[in-house]
Motif scaffolding. Structure first.
Motif, PDB file in Angstrom:
ATOM      1  N   ALA A 131      10.844  26.876 -16.250  1.00  0.00           N
ATOM      2  CA  ALA A 131      10.152  27.890 -17.053  1.00  0.00           C
ATOM      3  C   ALA A 131       9.588  27.269 -18.335  1.00  0.00           C
ATOM      4  N   LYS A 132      10.378  26.380 -18.963  1.00  0.00           N
ATOM      5  CA  LYS A 132       9.882  25.721 -20.169  1.00  0.00           C
ATOM      6  C   LYS A 132       8.666  24.846 -19.863  1.00  0.00           C
ATOM      7  N   MET A 133       8.738  24.114 -18.720  1.00  0.00           N
ATOM      8  CA  MET A 133       7.612  23.253 -18.370  1.00  0.00           C
ATOM      9  C   MET A 133       6.363  24.080 -18.075  1.00  0.00           C
ATOM     10  N   GLU A 134       6.553  25.182 -17.370  1.00  0.00           N
ATOM     11  CA  GLU A 134       5.399  26.019 -17.069  1.00  0.00           C
ATOM     12  C   GLU A 134       4.827  26.656 -18.348  1.00  0.00           C
ATOM     13  N   ALA A 135       5.738  27.084 -19.226  1.00  0.00           N
ATOM     14  CA  ALA A 135       5.277  27.656 -20.489  1.00  0.00           C
ATOM     15  C   ALA A 135       4.552  26.603 -21.329  1.00  0.00           C
ATOM     16  N   PHE A 136       5.106  25.387 -21.317  1.00  0.00           N
ATOM     17  CA  PHE A 136       4.462  24.304 -22.067  1.00  0.00           C
ATOM     18  C   PHE A 136       3.075  24.015 -21.498  1.00  0.00           C
ATOM     19  N   THR A 137       3.013  23.918 -20.146  1.00  0.00           N
ATOM     20  CA  THR A 137       1.731  23.607 -19.510  1.00  0.00           C
ATOM     21  C   THR A 137       0.692  24.678 -19.807  1.00  0.00           C
ATOM     22  N   LYS A 138       1.117  25.936 -19.708  1.00  0.00           N
ATOM     23  CA  LYS A 138       0.188  27.019 -19.999  1.00  0.00           C
ATOM     24  C   LYS A 138      -0.213  27.021 -21.475  1.00  0.00           C
ATOM     25  N   VAL A 164       3.376  15.478 -29.863  1.00  0.00           N
ATOM     26  CA  VAL A 164       3.434  16.139 -28.558  1.00  0.00           C
ATOM     27  C   VAL A 164       3.846  15.186 -27.440  1.00  0.00           C
ATOM     28  N   VAL A 165       3.189  14.042 -27.334  1.00  0.00           N
ATOM     29  CA  VAL A 165       3.394  13.158 -26.174  1.00  0.00           C
ATOM     30  C   VAL A 165       4.831  12.652 -26.082  1.00  0.00           C
ATOM     31  N   PRO A 166       5.440  12.139 -27.167  1.00  0.00           N
ATOM     32  CA  PRO A 166       6.838  11.684 -27.034  1.00  0.00           C
ATOM     33  C   PRO A 166       7.797  12.816 -26.632  1.00  0.00           C
ATOM     34  N   ALA A 167       7.590  13.986 -27.233  1.00  0.00           N
ATOM     35  CA  ALA A 167       8.490  15.105 -26.892  1.00  0.00           C
ATOM     36  C   ALA A 167       8.333  15.493 -25.425  1.00  0.00           C
ATOM     37  N   TYR A 168       7.096  15.517 -24.936  1.00  0.00           N
ATOM     38  CA  TYR A 168       6.861  15.879 -23.535  1.00  0.00           C
ATOM     39  C   TYR A 168       7.402  14.797 -22.611  1.00  0.00           C
ATOM     40  N   THR A 169       7.157  13.521 -22.977  1.00  0.00           N
ATOM     41  CA  THR A 169       7.636  12.418 -22.125  1.00  0.00           C
ATOM     42  C   THR A 169       9.161  12.424 -22.033  1.00  0.00           C
ATOM     43  N   GLU A 170       9.811  12.617 -23.158  1.00  0.00           N
ATOM     44  CA  GLU A 170      11.280  12.641 -23.171  1.00  0.00           C
ATOM     45  C   GLU A 170      11.819  13.799 -22.324  1.00  0.00           C
ATOM     46  N   PHE A 171      11.224  14.972 -22.482  1.00  0.00           N
ATOM     47  CA  PHE A 171      11.689  16.133 -21.723  1.00  0.00           C
ATOM     48  C   PHE A 171      11.462  15.912 -20.224  1.00  0.00           C
ATOM     49  N   PRO A 219       1.867  17.938 -15.260  1.00  0.00           N
ATOM     50  CA  PRO A 219       1.003  16.882 -15.833  1.00  0.00           C
ATOM     51  C   PRO A 219       1.819  15.673 -16.271  1.00  0.00           C
ATOM     52  N   SER A 220       1.289  14.522 -16.043  1.00  0.00           N
ATOM     53  CA  SER A 220       1.952  13.293 -16.487  1.00  0.00           C
ATOM     54  C   SER A 220       1.712  13.096 -17.982  1.00  0.00           C
ATOM     55  N   PRO A 221       2.528  12.302 -18.653  1.00  0.00           N
ATOM     56  CA  PRO A 221       2.288  12.004 -20.077  1.00  0.00           C
ATOM     57  C   PRO A 221       0.898  11.393 -20.316  1.00  0.00           C
ATOM     58  N   GLU A 222       0.444  10.562 -19.344  1.00  0.00           N
ATOM     59  CA  GLU A 222      -0.878   9.964 -19.483  1.00  0.00           C
ATOM     60  C   GLU A 222      -1.959  11.040 -19.466  1.00  0.00           C
ATOM     61  N   TYR A 223      -1.759  12.066 -18.627  1.00  0.00           N
ATOM     62  CA  TYR A 223      -2.722  13.160 -18.576  1.00  0.00           C
ATOM     63  C   TYR A 223      -2.752  13.916 -19.911  1.00  0.00           C
ATOM     64  N   ASP A 249      -4.597  11.709 -22.301  1.00  0.00           N
ATOM     65  CA  ASP A 249      -6.038  11.707 -22.041  1.00  0.00           C
ATOM     66  C   ASP A 249      -6.669  13.031 -22.443  1.00  0.00           C
ATOM     67  N   THR A 250      -5.966  14.119 -22.194  1.00  0.00           N
ATOM     68  CA  THR A 250      -6.502  15.432 -22.560  1.00  0.00           C
ATOM     69  C   THR A 250      -6.659  15.552 -24.069  1.00  0.00           C
ATOM     70  N   LEU A 251      -5.641  15.053 -24.777  1.00  0.00           N
ATOM     71  CA  LEU A 251      -5.734  15.083 -26.245  1.00  0.00           C
ATOM     72  C   LEU A 251      -6.876  14.202 -26.744  1.00  0.00           C
ATOM     73  N   ASN A 252      -7.048  13.053 -26.092  1.00  0.00           N
ATOM     74  CA  ASN A 252      -8.161  12.174 -26.479  1.00  0.00           C
ATOM     75  C   ASN A 252      -9.503  12.861 -26.275  1.00  0.00           C
ATOM     76  N   GLN A 253      -9.637  13.502 -25.112  1.00  0.00           N
ATOM     77  CA  GLN A 253     -10.884  14.209 -24.840  1.00  0.00           C
ATOM     78  C   GLN A 253     -11.080  15.376 -25.813  1.00  0.00           C
ATOM     79  N   MET A 254      -9.969  16.061 -26.117  1.00  0.00           N
ATOM     80  CA  MET A 254     -10.061  17.207 -27.016  1.00  0.00           C
ATOM     81  C   MET A 254     -10.536  16.787 -28.406  1.00  0.00           C
TER      82      MET A 254
END
Length: 724
Positions: A601-608, A640-647, A661-665, A668-673
């Protein structure tokens, strides 16, 4: 008695005898002389008697001789003026024949130089003829008067016969009629009048041929070059120095004609021709520049003009005004002095020059006054200062050109225009802050970017403090201050003249930003808006004259620190909730059966939430400054990325990793943003480092200093100084 004594006595006796004999002879001689004198006396008496008789006989003849001498004197007195008058008539006839010959040669002459030479001779002949006619006019009355006296004398004394007296009286009547009719005809209806009319035509023709050669030649030469526009033509023409309009021979001819016309009661005509022709020539020289903008001068018309058109018109006005003063009017004044300077002891030519310049100057003044009185819009300040500076530079030459009583009105209008420009410039400057204050009702940018008003105002103030305008602005403010406070008031320093006004405008910008941020309904946008705007203000003023004038410490405290705090608030509001979704503390309180469901649920909430926030960044949150955007990207990555990667790594066993989503994604999304480009990562950028998710009230000293100064200088041309 001795012998010697006897001898002496004999000698004495002998001498006495001789003396006696001599005395007798002398007495006889005296008698003879007396007899001769008596005879002579008788003869003289006879001669005297004869002379007396002769004298009595010739006395009437002597009286007649004296009368004849008196009559001869009177006749000679009458004849001498008449003879002189006849000589003047002969001279006049001779000069008239010569004038006709010269007129014929002048009409057939094609060579300009030879024509000028013949024209000088023609003027000389006209002057001689005028002098001859004047001489006739002067001599007529004395000649008539003398003849009148003779006629009256002869009639009264009967000194001659009636026939001679009658002829003399007829001669007198004829001379009177001749003087009354012929002399006036010679002056006003004869060849002299025709010659004066001819000289007027030649005068006008010569004046019309005298053009502003340097300007016209430069213009025509540059017209052949397709790569050079009209603006460059104006600049080149303005850089030229004035030259004499005519050759020495032409000036000599014009001067002689002016003097001749003035001597023949044609001074008004001479002045009218000169002023009319030279005004047209001067106006035509300036009309070659096509100054159509001068037709727009009323307040309504100027206020309705587009700014780009008005800006161009003002620039052209400055250049054309300088050209008119330095080139056209200097040349015209020189010509006016050369041609008319000898008339009336040099009194008349300054008025003629002012008549030539007055209408042209009135057109220039009219446009300048219209601009100065038009709406007090901020962008006009720089052009108003340009106009004032150009007038200040031209003031010495202008005062010299229009010196004296004749140019007093033009000089007065010049000063009035300067006053208008000073008042208008200071009013625009002082009202700029008020206009910013009045702009609070305008909605802020919907994407949180820097408002155009802020960009405009900062660039406006920076440009005002450049070398091109700071000194002029200070001079204007000082002039306005002296006019208001008086000459005896204590003058402020150059820095203080600008500092208070600049500070008020910058503070008005701050109040405008603070007011507009309250109008956002989104919780993140106010922080993005303040971060972008204050960072822009700080970076654009750092190490500039504006920053130094306001104070570096004040700018850091008021804008840099607030921008950093807004960056912290931005991360806290935008990314903080997303990172807290991955908090592991809640998982410790859940049993093993519910752990997997909560992790998912946390991952889905994070992704959304991540998709939502990235979409909002792309659509609503805009950070225009590349360096600031890069710093925000790095800070967001670290958050964001370290917290997501660790989780993701910690709970990989409970998740289907490939389904998320992978940490690389995420990276990359943040870079594009944030639209990151490699050159944005280069060193030498100023750093805005937001607080590391700490409460701004905890007293922590996590605010970053300046890592380095921005390597990019703010460059813009004079015409694009204000980013509208």
């Amino acid at each position: 008695m001795s012998m010697e004594e006897l001898k002496q006595e004999d000698q004495i006796l002998s001498k006495l005898k001789q003396t006696c004999s001599d005395l007798n002879n002398l007495l006889q001689l005296s008698f003879n002389v007396e007899t001769s004198l008596s005879e002579i006396e008788d003869k003289f008496n006879v001669m005297q008697e004869n002379l007396s008789i002769a004298s009595r006989r010739i006395a009437p003849l002597q009286s007649l001789s004296i009368a004849n001498k008196a009559l001869d004197t009177k006749i000679n007195r009458a004849i001498s003026p008449a003879l002189s008058l006849l000589e003047s008539f002969k001279l006049s006839e001779s000069l008239q024949r010569k004038l006709l010959e010269l007129s014929s040669k002048l009409a057939n002459e094609k060579s300009f130089n030879k024509r000028v030479e013949k024209l000088i001779k023609y003027v000389d002949t006209v002057d001689d003829l005028n002098e001859a006619i004047n001489s006739i006019s002067r001599e007529c009355e004395p000649a008539i008067q003398k003849l009148q006296e003779v006629v009256e004398f002869l009639s009264r004394t009967k000194a001659t016969d009636q026939f001679r007296t009658h002829r003399l009286r007829e001669t007198l009547i004829t001379l009177k009629a001749l003087c009354e009719t012929e002399v006036d005809a010679m002056r006003f209806d004869g060849l002299l009048d025709d010659a004066l009319l001819n000289l007027q035509d030649e005068y006008e023709s010569l004046l019309n041929k005298m053009r502003h050669r340097n300007f016209i030649e430069a213009k025509s030469d540059r017209d052949d070059d397709d790569d050079i526009d009209d603006h460059d033509d104006v600049v080149a023409a303005a850089d030229m120095v004035s030259t004499d309009l005519g050759s020495e021979e032409e000036i000599e001819v014009l001067t002689r004609i002016s003097e001749t016309l003035a001597a023949n009661d044609c001074l008004d005509i001479c002045i009218d021709i000169f002023v009319k022709v030279r005004y047209k020539r001067a106006a035509k020289a300036l009309m070659r520049l096509n100054p159509e903008y001068l037709k727009t001068y009323s307040l309504e018309e100027i206020d309705e003009m587009e700014w780009a058109s008005l800006e161009t018109a003002i620039s052209l006005w400055i250049q054309h005004f300088e050209l008119a003063i330095k080139n056209v009017f200097v040349s015209e004044k020189t010509l006016c002095c050369q041609v008319l300077g000898t008339i009336m002891d040099g009194v008349i030519w300054p008025e003629c020059f002012v008549k030539i310049a007055d209408k042209i100057m009135a057109v220039f003044f009219r446009f300048g006054e219209g601009v100065a009185r038009s709406k007090k819009e901020p962008q006009k300040l720089f052009k108003l200062l340009d106009m004032f500076e150009s007038l200040e530079k031209l003031k010495p030459e202008f005062s010299e050109i229009f010196a004296g009583e004749a140019g007093a009105d033009i000089c007065s209008r010049f000063r009035e225009l300067e006053k208008l420009l000073v008042h208008s410039s200071t009013k625009v400057f002082f009202e700029f802050g008020l206009q910013i204050e009045a702009n609070q009702d305008v909605l802020p940018p919907q994407d949180g970017s820097v408002p155009k008003l802020v960009r405009y105002a900062i660039n406006y103030l920076k440009y005002l403090l450049t070398d091109a305008y700071s000194a002029t602005m200070i001079r204007v403010l000082r002039t306005e201050q002296i006019w208001k406070a008086g000459v005896l008031s204590t003058p402020e320093t150059d820095e203080n003249l600008l500092k208070d006004s600049m500070f008020n405008i910058v503070d008005a910008i701050r109040r405008n930003v603070e007011s507009k941020k309250l109008r956002y309904k989104d919780k993140v946008l106010p922080h993005v808006f303040v971060m972008n705007t204050y960072w822009y203000i700080y970076m654009r003023t750092r190490s500039t004259e504006l920053g130094k004038l306001i104070g570096d410490q004040y700018m850091k405290k008021t804008y840099k620190i607030v921008a950093e705090e807004s960056a912290y608030s931005y991360q806290k509001q935008a990314w903080g909730p997303l990172v807290r979704m991955l908090d592991k503390e809640e998982l410790k309180r859940v049993d093993k059966d519910g752990l997997t469901a909560m992790i998912r649920a946390k991952m889905e909430a994070f992704t959304k939430g991540f998709d939502d926030i990235t979409q909002r960044h792309k659509s609503f949150y805009h950070i225009p400054d590349a360096d600031l955007r890069e710093q925000m990207r790095e800070a967001t990555m670290k958050l964001v990325v370290p917290a997501y990667t660790e989780f993701l790594n910690n709970f990989a066993s409970s998740l289907h990793v490939k389904s998320y989503p992978s940490p690389e994604y995420i990276e990359d999304t943040l870079n594009q943003m944030f639209e990151v480009v490699d050159h944005h990562k280069s060193s030498g950028k100023s750093s805005l480092r937001p607080r590391q998710m700490r409460d701004p009230s905890d007293g922590s000293k996590s605010l970053s200093g300046e890592q380095s100064r921005r390597s990019k200088d703010f460059r813009r041309s004079k015409t694009s100084a204000i980013d509208t």
